[in-house]
Design an enzyme around this catalytic site. Structure first.
Site, mmCIF file in Angstrom:
data_model
loop_
_atom_site.group_PDB
_atom_site.id
_atom_site.type_symbol
_atom_site.label_atom_id
_atom_site.label_comp_id
_atom_site.label_asym_id
_atom_site.label_seq_id
_atom_site.Cartn_x
_atom_site.Cartn_y
_atom_site.Cartn_z
ATOM 1 N N GLU A 49 0.854 -1.198 0.000
ATOM 2 C CA GLU A 49 0.000 0.000 0.000
ATOM 3 C C GLU A 49 0.881 1.236 0.000
ATOM 4 O OE1 GLU A 49 -2.844 0.198 3.272
ATOM 5 O OE2 GLU A 49 -2.707 2.381 3.246
ATOM 6 N N ARG A 53 0.264 10.408 0.491
ATOM 7 C CA ARG A 53 0.605 11.471 1.443
ATOM 8 C C ARG A 53 1.766 12.305 0.979
ATOM 9 N NH1 ARG A 53 0.676 7.865 6.949
ATOM 10 N NH2 ARG A 53 -1.165 6.673 6.370
ATOM 11 N N THR A 77 -4.484 6.010 2.048
ATOM 12 C CA THR A 77 -4.865 7.404 2.333
ATOM 13 C C THR A 77 -5.697 7.975 1.185
ATOM 14 O OG1 THR A 77 -2.646 7.523 3.365
ATOM 15 C CG2 THR A 77 -4.027 9.460 3.525
ATOM 16 N N LYS A 137 -10.957 -1.335 6.827
ATOM 17 C CA LYS A 137 -9.738 -1.100 7.605
ATOM 18 C C LYS A 137 -10.184 -0.651 8.997
ATOM 19 C CE LYS A 137 -6.048 2.430 7.607
ATOM 20 N NZ LYS A 137 -4.787 2.751 6.923
HETATM 21 C C1 3PG Z 1 -1.104 4.397 8.341
HETATM 22 O O1 3PG Z 1 -2.097 4.684 7.682
HETATM 23 O O2 3PG Z 1 -0.201 5.206 8.620
HETATM 24 C C2 3PG Z 1 -0.987 2.998 8.729
HETATM 25 O O3 3PG Z 1 -2.015 2.681 9.538
HETATM 26 C C3 3PG Z 1 0.353 2.633 9.288
HETATM 27 O O4 3PG Z 1 0.400 2.841 10.636
HETATM 28 P P1 3PG Z 1 1.763 2.533 11.409
HETATM 29 O O5 3PG Z 1 2.779 3.486 10.864
HETATM 30 O O6 3PG Z 1 1.416 2.765 12.847
HETATM 31 O O7 3PG Z 1 2.119 1.104 11.121
#
Ligand code: 3PG
Length: 215
Positions: A49, A53, A77, A137
């Site tokens: 994924e 961002r 995201t 999710k």
């Molecule tokens: C996110 O969207 O940042 C994910 O959930 C990853 O989270 P993490 O960095 O705590 O693994």
């Protein structure tokens, strides 16, 4: 719990069945995307994924889709219909959002690829079930109640299945993956910022191998 995909090029019916552990990637430099994805695939994590961002995200998705055939690259995201369109155009084969709106759901349903809207409360789960979506999710997993919360949801809402992300680590991943309503977990722990900054792909591969060995 799903097994690793035998034919990564086949269309996925469900994000939850792609792989037990989904790395969540923030790419600052699109030039890192291909070696990073190759390291994750070599370590046994083919479903990747890439979060929208950073300005490099769509180029990263394009590069992985074009150059790493054993990867199944998706977009994370994803928070608007425009994000959905841009992600699919770039080659994303699944979509993940930290939340959802009705407009986002319409776009995701029309995208032609599997998707996971994000929830953190029981009412959001019920609202998604009402809209015909049963895979989601769970974010931010640890802050929102962790594995105990998801275990509690399985009683009244057994038809909902989850990919918890947010605060997942090698220490707590097994407790999530043991739940019958969890299909996979997501996280960034196999991509430490210092390793990515140093382009230490061997370390990423090693951490990915440990992560894929958790199941
Ligand atoms: C996110 O969207 O940042 C994910 O959930 C990853 O989270 P993490 O960095 O705590 O693994």
């Amino acid at each position: 719990m799903p097994s690793m995909p035998s034919t990564p090029s086949a269309p996925a019916a469900s994000v939850l069945d792609l792989a037990p552990v989904v790395p969540v990637v923030v790419v600052d430099d699109a030039a890192d995307a291909v070696p990073l994805a190759r390291a994750l695939v070599a370590g046994g994590l083919p479903a990747i994924e890439v979060t929208l961002r950073t300005p490099a995200a769509l180029d990263a998705i394009r590069a992985i889709a074009a150059e790493v055939p054993d990867a199944v690259v998706g977009a994370g995201t994803v928070i608007s219909p425009a994000n959905v369109a841009d992600s699919v155009s770039a080659g994303a084969r699944f979509l993940v959002s930290p939340g959802w709106t009705d407009a986002l759901l319409v776009a995701m349903k029309g995208s032609g690829v599997p998707f996971l809207p994000g929830v953190s409360t029981t009412s959001e789960v019920v609202a998604l079930l009402e809209r015909g979506v049963s895979e989601m999710k769970f974010f931010p997993a640890e802050a929102a109640g962790g594995a105990a919360y998801l275990k509690s949801l399985a009683g009244p809402l057994p038809q909902a299945r989850f990919c918890p992300t947010g605060g997942i680590s090698p220490a707590n991943a097994p407790s999530y993956l043991a739940l019958k309503n969890v299909g996979c977990v997501g996280g960034s722990w196999m991509l430490p910022a210092d390793a990515v900054a140093a382009k230490d792909w061997a370390r990423v591969e090693s951490l990915a191998r440990e992560a894929s060995g958790l199941v």
